[in-house]
Design a protein around this motif. Structure first.
Motif, PDB file in Angstrom:
ATOM      1  N   ALA A 115       0.969  -8.223 -20.358  1.00 15.53           N
ATOM      2  CA  ALA A 115       1.657  -8.478 -19.086  1.00 15.53           C
ATOM      3  C   ALA A 115       2.016  -9.955 -18.953  1.00 15.53           C
ATOM      4  CB  ALA A 115       0.775  -8.036 -17.914  1.00 15.53           C
ATOM      5  N   THR A 137      -1.080  -5.088  -9.333  1.00 14.96           N
ATOM      6  CA  THR A 137      -1.561  -5.149 -10.714  1.00 14.96           C
ATOM      7  C   THR A 137      -1.876  -6.586 -11.119  1.00 14.96           C
ATOM      8  OG1 THR A 137      -0.279  -3.186 -11.321  1.00 14.96           O
ATOM      9  CG2 THR A 137      -0.994  -4.621 -13.111  1.00 14.96           C
ATOM     10  N   LEU A 138      -0.992  -7.511 -10.785  1.00 15.69           N
ATOM     11  CA  LEU A 138      -1.226  -8.923 -11.120  1.00 15.69           C
ATOM     12  C   LEU A 138      -2.499  -9.447 -10.463  1.00 15.69           C
ATOM     13  CD1 LEU A 138       2.387 -10.355 -10.842  1.00 15.69           C
ATOM     14  CD2 LEU A 138       1.016 -10.160 -12.915  1.00 15.69           C
ATOM     15  N   ASP A 188      -4.119  -5.505 -22.205  1.00 12.37           N
ATOM     16  CA  ASP A 188      -3.137  -5.178 -21.163  1.00 12.37           C
ATOM     17  C   ASP A 188      -2.730  -6.430 -20.387  1.00 12.37           C
ATOM     18  OD1 ASP A 188      -5.773  -5.224 -20.000  1.00 12.37           O
ATOM     19  OD2 ASP A 188      -4.930  -4.299 -18.194  1.00 12.37           O
ATOM     20  N   SER A 218       6.011  -4.662  -5.019  1.00 13.79           N
ATOM     21  CA  SER A 218       4.759  -4.311  -4.352  1.00 13.79           C
ATOM     22  C   SER A 218       3.686  -3.847  -5.332  1.00 13.79           C
ATOM     23  CB  SER A 218       5.023  -3.215  -3.314  1.00 13.79           C
ATOM     24  OG  SER A 218       3.818  -2.786  -2.721  1.00 13.79           O
ATOM     25  N   ASN A 219       3.995  -2.828  -6.124  1.00 16.37           N
ATOM     26  CA  ASN A 219       2.990  -2.253  -7.007  1.00 16.37           C
ATOM     27  C   ASN A 219       2.536  -3.242  -8.074  1.00 16.37           C
ATOM     28  OD1 ASN A 219       4.800   0.913  -7.008  1.00 16.37           O
ATOM     29  ND2 ASN A 219       3.526  -0.008  -5.440  1.00 16.37           N
ATOM     30  N   HIS A 220       3.480  -3.982  -8.634  1.00 15.46           N
ATOM     31  CA  HIS A 220       3.119  -4.901  -9.705  1.00 15.46           C
ATOM     32  C   HIS A 220       2.396  -6.141  -9.178  1.00 15.46           C
ATOM     33  CE1 HIS A 220       6.492  -2.880 -12.235  1.00 15.46           C
ATOM     34  NE2 HIS A 220       5.432  -2.125 -12.077  1.00 15.46           N
ATOM     35  N   LEU A 221       2.618  -6.462  -7.916  1.00 18.88           N
ATOM     36  CA  LEU A 221       1.836  -7.538  -7.307  1.00 18.88           C
ATOM     37  C   LEU A 221       0.359  -7.158  -7.268  1.00 18.88           C
ATOM     38  CD1 LEU A 221       1.849 -10.281  -5.813  1.00 18.88           C
ATOM     39  CD2 LEU A 221       2.125  -8.989  -3.688  1.00 18.88           C
ATOM     40  N   LEU A 245       5.925 -11.224 -18.709  1.00 22.00           N
ATOM     41  CA  LEU A 245       6.385 -11.953 -17.531  1.00 22.00           C
ATOM     42  C   LEU A 245       6.728 -13.403 -17.862  1.00 22.00           C
ATOM     43  CD1 LEU A 245       3.997 -10.491 -14.824  1.00 22.00           C
ATOM     44  CD2 LEU A 245       6.460 -10.146 -15.018  1.00 22.00           C
ATOM     45  N   GLN A 302      -5.522  -7.931 -12.227  1.00 25.81           N
ATOM     46  CA  GLN A 302      -5.768  -8.501 -13.548  1.00 25.81           C
ATOM     47  C   GLN A 302      -6.371  -9.903 -13.450  1.00 25.81           C
ATOM     48  OE1 GLN A 302      -1.915  -8.136 -15.482  1.00 25.81           O
ATOM     49  NE2 GLN A 302      -2.513  -6.216 -16.459  1.00 25.81           N
ATOM     50  N   HIS A 329       8.644  -2.563  -7.920  1.00 30.59           N
ATOM     51  CA  HIS A 329       8.409  -3.707  -8.810  1.00 30.59           C
ATOM     52  C   HIS A 329       7.713  -4.830  -8.050  1.00 30.59           C
ATOM     53  CE1 HIS A 329       8.870  -6.250 -12.219  1.00 30.59           C
ATOM     54  NE2 HIS A 329       9.905  -6.956 -11.774  1.00 30.59           N
TER      55      HIS A 329
END
Length: 307
Positions: A270, A200-201, A266, A195-198, A274, A204, A193
């Motif tokens: 997100a 993605t953020l 997307d 690392s990977n989503h950072l 968030l 984006q 959550h």
């Protein structure tokens, strides 16, 4: 694995060094193999199937023979399994069916999701199971070896051999953090959550800025994201700022409408998810009143969605 079959084994044991076999010369396996080698363990073999993995093995483990997996297991006192999560269980079970595992042999995997239960077939043959997960992203290059000094490993092992897992991590220059077997999946979810989503953020936000004609989005985002991360790690949610934390409903609503109008569904989704999570946590901690939190949620719900 007798001394005659492995003439260097007795000398390594006397010096407290191990013959290490690396199964999987991906970004993680090759780097950890190199780190163990730097700690004066002997890497006796590595498996590498693709051209990229063979190149990594050559660069990070020069002189180490590329071998078939059964040969690596036969020669090794410590087998390091650095394979994808979904491949780990069938690999361990398959080797057990062929009688490959040896009593007293250390078997360690690098998966974050699994503890040592996935190594049960090897343990049934007398092997010693260890779970050593580096909480770091890897490039598969030598610079990763330097990064290990700031890295922690989530480790799991039977109590009697936990010091072995801890010692191996310390020898690689990292810090061991003990994770209970039953907590491995949640532990791994927390890391993914963060690392990977950072990533993605960042991707984006870069997309939005590039779409506006900003030539170097990284120059805008880099200082902001680094400062935000450092502040969050140091102060937790006390570092929270921005329109949601301020209860600035008008700004949140404008953001949501602009994202919908931009056709980036997307990113809009997100942002909304968030923002809603941030509002809920801000209410729980008294940063916002319940009324302010509901107003934020209402603004997010009212924003039109791009069909």
């Amino acid at each position: 694995m007798t001394t005659a079959e492995n003439p260097g084994a007795e000398e390594r044991r006397r010096r407290g060094r191990l013959g290490v076999g690396v199964i999987g010369a991906g970004r993680v396996g090759a780097v950890l193999g190199a780190a163990l080698r730097a700690a004066e363990h002997a890497v006796v073999g590595v498996s590498a199937v693709s051209d990229a993995s063979r190149e990594r093995a050559e660069n990070l483990l020069p002189g180490v023979p590329v071998l078939e997996i059964p040969d690596i297991v036969e020669r090794s006192e410590l087998v390091l399994l650095a394979v994808p999560d979904d491949a780990l269980e069938p690999l361990v079970a398959g080797l057990a069916k062929t009688g490959a595992w040896q009593a007293g042999q250390l078997v360690a995997h690098t998966s974050g999701r699994f503890g040592t239960e996935v190594l049960a077939p090897a343990r049934a043959a007398g092997a010693i199971p260890l779970a050593l997960h580096p909480a770091m992203t890897f490039t598969g290059m030598s610079l990763d070896l330097t990064r290990l000094a700031d890295c922690s490993f989530g480790i799991s092992a039977p109590a009697a051999v936990l010091p072995i897992a801890q010692a191996l991590v310390v020898e690689m220059g990292a810090e061991p953090v003990v994770i209970d077997e039953a907590d491995r999946v949640l532990y791994h979810a927390a890391l993914a959550h963060a690392s990977n989503h950072l990533v993605t953020l960042a991707s984006q936000s870069t997309q939005l800025l590039a779409g506006l004609g900003v030539e170097h989005p990284d120059r805008l985002l880099g200082p902001l994201m680094r400062a935000s991360l450092e502040n969050a790690l140091a102060s937790g949610e006390g570092a929270l700022t921005g329109p949601v934390a301020r209860g600035d409903v008008g700004t949140v609503s404008a953001h949501a409408r602009a994202l919908a109008d931009a056709g980036t569904e997307d990113i809009r989704a997100a942002y909304a998810a968030l923002s809603a999570a941030t509002a809920a946590r801000a209410v729980d901690r008294g940063l916002l009143t319940p009324q302010q939190g509901e107003a934020i949620l209402a603004a997010l719900r009212q924003a039109p969605k791009n069909p």
